[in-house]
Write a protein that holds these residues in place. Sequence first.
Motif, PDB file in Angstrom:
ATOM      1  N   ASN A 234      14.457   5.761  -1.077  1.00 50.41           N
ATOM      2  CA  ASN A 234      13.549   5.993  -2.204  1.00 50.41           C
ATOM      3  C   ASN A 234      13.322   4.748  -3.045  1.00 50.41           C
ATOM      4  O   ASN A 234      12.721   4.816  -4.112  1.00 50.41           O
ATOM      5  CB  ASN A 234      14.105   7.108  -3.094  1.00 50.41           C
ATOM      6  N   HIS A 239       9.857   1.084   0.502  1.00 47.68           N
ATOM      7  CA  HIS A 239       8.498   1.550   0.800  1.00 47.68           C
ATOM      8  C   HIS A 239       7.566   0.370   1.047  1.00 47.68           C
ATOM      9  O   HIS A 239       6.728   0.401   1.956  1.00 47.68           O
ATOM     10  CB  HIS A 239       7.973   2.398  -0.358  1.00 47.68           C
ATOM     11  N   TRP A 259       3.243   5.649  -1.185  1.00 49.10           N
ATOM     12  CA  TRP A 259       4.379   5.444  -2.081  1.00 49.10           C
ATOM     13  C   TRP A 259       4.326   4.061  -2.741  1.00 49.10           C
ATOM     14  O   TRP A 259       4.604   3.923  -3.938  1.00 49.10           O
ATOM     15  CB  TRP A 259       5.690   5.583  -1.304  1.00 49.10           C
ATOM     16  N   TRP A 263       4.109   3.441  -6.706  1.00 49.43           N
ATOM     17  CA  TRP A 263       5.054   2.627  -7.464  1.00 49.43           C
ATOM     18  C   TRP A 263       4.335   1.529  -8.246  1.00 49.43           C
ATOM     19  O   TRP A 263       4.662   1.256  -9.410  1.00 49.43           O
ATOM     20  CB  TRP A 263       6.079   1.993  -6.529  1.00 49.43           C
TER      21      TRP A 263
END
Length: 282
Positions: A234, A239, A259, A263
């Motif tokens: 995570n 990512h 993702w 972010w």
Amino acid sequence: MSTATSTGSKELFAVSAESLAALLVAKERPARPSALSTSLTFGWRAILKIKHVPEQLFDVTAFPIMNLLMFTYLFGGALAGSPSDYIQFVLPGILVMSVVMITMYTGVSVNIDIEKGVFDRFRSLPIWRPSAMIGYLLGDALRYTIASVVMLVVGLVLGYRPDGGFGGAVAGIALLLLFSFAFSWIWTMFGLMLRTEKSVMSVSMMVIFPLTFLSNVFVDPKTMPGWLQAFVNNSPITHLASSVRGLMAGEWPGGEIAWTLGWAGALLLVFGPVTMRLYNRK
């Protein structure tokens, strides 16, 4: 005699003041520069600083090359069987790590300008306030691009072959630059908060090192303990590395890209306003 001289001086001063007033009234006031033009101007200023201090390019050339050579030839045989196989996996990861690490110099540059008093002049100008900060980030984007190109060239010499071709490599670098732009806002905030450039660098390294090493930059998280996998899987760096690695390999990892963009958007929405609030109050 003195009276005549005094009267003449008063008349000369009055004429000069009237002429100046007439000149100011007769001329139209220049239009306020746009947000885009001021941001580009500050970006050009950041580029000129690189021109006059070329040593700034050391961390975007020598440091990434050293990391690539060291990890490929020291750990390639143990982790992937051979350096040539390992470089296919590790090069995109080291590319991500190198660019993310040098984002901290944005905050260092901000802090140095504050200490020199340059920001006092910027704040007095009739310009869009965020343009000074955005200019730093635009100038650093050039450094990130140089680092990416250098890494790819060295990787090609060592045997790296991106299956995605030129388009995949460009897409991966573009995503990396976008994320780095958003990530750099964290360091602009610290550049405004902390007193010295050494403090900015120390805090930045305390954040960057765990994020980059606790990720899939060097190894597949499947080999890690379950509790550590939960963090690594995570992590925004994981990512990002997965997205860049997939794009350069000719794939389209839609979930990882989503993702990464999420972010980047979250970092920008959180740290952008906080940075500007500190900038307006400092």
